[in-house]
Design an enzyme around this catalytic site. Structure first.
Site, mmCIF file in Angstrom:
data_model
loop_
_atom_site.group_PDB
_atom_site.id
_atom_site.type_symbol
_atom_site.label_atom_id
_atom_site.label_comp_id
_atom_site.label_asym_id
_atom_site.label_seq_id
_atom_site.Cartn_x
_atom_site.Cartn_y
_atom_site.Cartn_z
ATOM 1 N N ASP A 4 -16.141 23.421 37.782
ATOM 2 C CA ASP A 4 -15.168 22.551 37.146
ATOM 3 C C ASP A 4 -15.710 21.121 37.056
ATOM 4 O OD1 ASP A 4 -12.372 22.116 36.192
ATOM 5 O OD2 ASP A 4 -12.242 20.831 37.970
ATOM 6 N N GLU A 56 -18.696 23.422 33.308
ATOM 7 C CA GLU A 56 -17.826 22.801 32.307
ATOM 8 C C GLU A 56 -18.419 21.421 32.009
ATOM 9 O OE1 GLU A 56 -13.217 21.221 31.752
ATOM 10 O OE2 GLU A 56 -14.170 21.207 33.717
#
Length: 529
Positions: A212, A273
């Protein structure tokens, strides 16, 4: 558990890693399937629907966070990264899910959230109690303010300031919600704890990680002010090249650390990401000693326009052209509006979404599907009372947030909750007009979105036309494009113009809509061999 290396191809040619052509399916855990009856999706719910995922034909799952959390940001505020939140089950439920998925040939990858933790995390509670100058506070970014104001002018990507003051007068940094204090990656304890977390889940059998905010974590020395023009931009993807909050060079040391751990477990991988502004910056994240894959969001940002889509494809290919990583494609995820809605909604949005599904699935590399896109689900215009995304509150009710793309999936029946749960309600309301979009309604309809995805995934996996890692473009009329897969020969053509255009030569393998004669209709794509 250490894994054996991937098998070789015949003739002692080393096989490419399993993820190089994989189709991953993102499971937003809260919204996939609920086995407990509380209206929130859970691990046993996922396990109960593995047969559907096998039928769909995906190779791996990406599970959003299911860790212990107060749920201020629906699990991305992690209080314990090595424990399952009771809302989703327990470690035994996770182990059962991994075992059953592997038995069906489906890989399991899980989210890791290294940029920040929950304010309920043991470390942050210790930092609050320990006071200024302590080793406990050194794990985070505690600073004295400038006069009565915060240490700098940084804003949160959810809106409002990126600093919150504590009773002793210091401020702590949170690039997201105040309940998500940022970790200090210059701290050796922070780095060691991530290694412990990665090994914990790898030892339980996971096949990889989604990192993330992989462009976050590292902060520049002195925490300089951000340019004023960026202070009104919300979202982790809205920053510019001169934004000190993201994409600092030191972040690559974190990814080298992650790579060292995954290299201890042959067959495991990590995907980041990555919201950055240029191909050169993106390429740095997928160097041979860093991440195996990187989410490139160029297709997410492209309108339904042949020139825009072709430009996005070219940019994505260029970004990994000097890397061992294959390109990675996605049209939707839990942070953006669903692409049926982005493309216009209704029948128009659905036709365009069908066309783009074939464009994406014909491309070389890795594909990430978002749960429900195979059903053609649109984003939902939820009532104010239902909104739960922290963006809604942090923006002063000026931005509705991401809940519209997170509504639970409809499985069967004619009315909500459509067998998502045995309970009476769901954590976000499912619209009754989704009765025609349920899995049950679409499975036996050969013209449904679900049937299109199933056919496309089967062909992608088995047809020789999809061999090779490159593509070449054909000349095409305005508003259209056609490309051919080098090595396999598959041709994919897209018509975004307002009129039919002649089909490229070849035999039709699959089309996103009906084709009569020798013309490709508007808002339609086709595969030919």
């Amino acid at each position: 558990m250490r894994r054996s290396a991937e098998p070789d191809h015949p003739g002692n040619q080393q096989a490419p890693p399993w993820w190089h052509r994989a189709v991953f399916y993102q499971v937003y855990v809260r919204s996939f399937a609920d086995a407990s009856g509380d209206g929130v999706g859970d691990l046993d719910g996922i396990r109960s629907r593995l047969g559907y995922l096998e039928l769909l034909g995906v190779d791996g799952l990406w599970l959003t966070p299911f860790y212990a959390s107060p749920m201020a940001d629906h699990g991305y505020d992690v209080a314990d990264p090595r424990a399952v939140d009771p809302l989703f089950g327990d470690l035994d439920a996770f182990d059962r899910l991994v075992a059953d998925a592997h038995a069906r040939g489906i890989k399991i990858t899980v989210d890791v959230v290294p940029n920040h933790v929950s304010d309920r995390h043991r470390w942050f509670q210790e930092a609050l109690a320990a006071g200024p100058g302590s080793a406990e506070r050194a794990r985070f970014f505690f600073r004295d303010g400038r006069g009565d104001g915060p240490p700098n002018n940084w804003t949160s990507v959810f809106g409002g300031p990126a600093w919150t003051r504590v009773p002793d007068g210091q401020w702590y940094l949170h690039l997201f919600a105040p309940e998500q204090p940022d970790l200090n990656w210059d701290n050796s304890e922070v780095r060691a704890d991530l290694v412990t977390t990665l090994r914990f889940w790898l030892d339980r059998g996971v096949d990889g990680f989604r990192i993330d905010v992989a462009h976050g974590m590292a902060k520049p020395a002195g925490l300089p002010d951000m340019p004023e023009y960026l202070r009104v931009v919300h979202g982790a993807h809205g920053h510019g090249p001169d934004d000190p909050r993201f994409d600092n060079d030191e972040v690559h040391e974190v990814h080298r650390l992650i790579r060292k751990v995954t290299d201890e477990y042959p067959g495991s991988m990590a995907v980041g990401e990555i919201w950055v502004q240029t191909d050169d910056r993106f390429a740095r994240y997928v160097r041979p000693d860093e991440l195996h894959l990187g989410f490139n969001f160029a297709l997410v940002g492209a309108d339904f326009d042949a020139d825009a889509v072709r430009r996005a494809i070219d940019l994505s290919l260029a970004a990994v052209s000097r890397s061992p990583a294959p390109p990675t494609w996605t049209l939707s995820n839990h942070d953006v509006p669903r692409h049926v809605s982005r493309y216009g909604g209704g029948d128009v949005g659905a036709r365009r979404a069908r066309a783009m599904a074939l464009v994406e699935l014909a491309l070389p590399g890795v594909v990430y599907l978002y749960n429900g896109e195979e059903l053609g689900l649109p984003s939902v215009d939820l009532p104010d009372w239902a909104l739960q995304d922290p963006i809604w509150e942090r923006s002063g009710h000026t931005e509705r947030g991401r809940d519209g793309a997170r509504v639970p999936l409809p499985w069967e029946g004619s009315a909500p909750p459509f067998a998502f749960t045995e309970g009476e309600s769901t954590w976000l309301p499912i619209p009754p007009e989704w009765a025609g979009l349920t899995v049950e309604a679409q499975l036996e309809d050969p013209e449904s979105m679900l049937s299109l995805y199933r056919q496309a995934l089967e062909l992608r996996k088995t047809h020789p036309g999809f061999e090779g890692t490159g593509l070449e473009w054909y000349g095409a009329p305005p508003g259209c494009f056609a490309y051919r897969r080098k090595g396999g020969g598959l041709i994919c053509a897209l018509n975004t113009s307002g009129a039919p255009v002649p089909l490229p030569p070849g035999e039709i393998l699959l089309s996103s809509g009906p084709i009569e004669g020798t013309d490709l209709p508007p808002e339609t794509s086709v595969w030919l061999v």
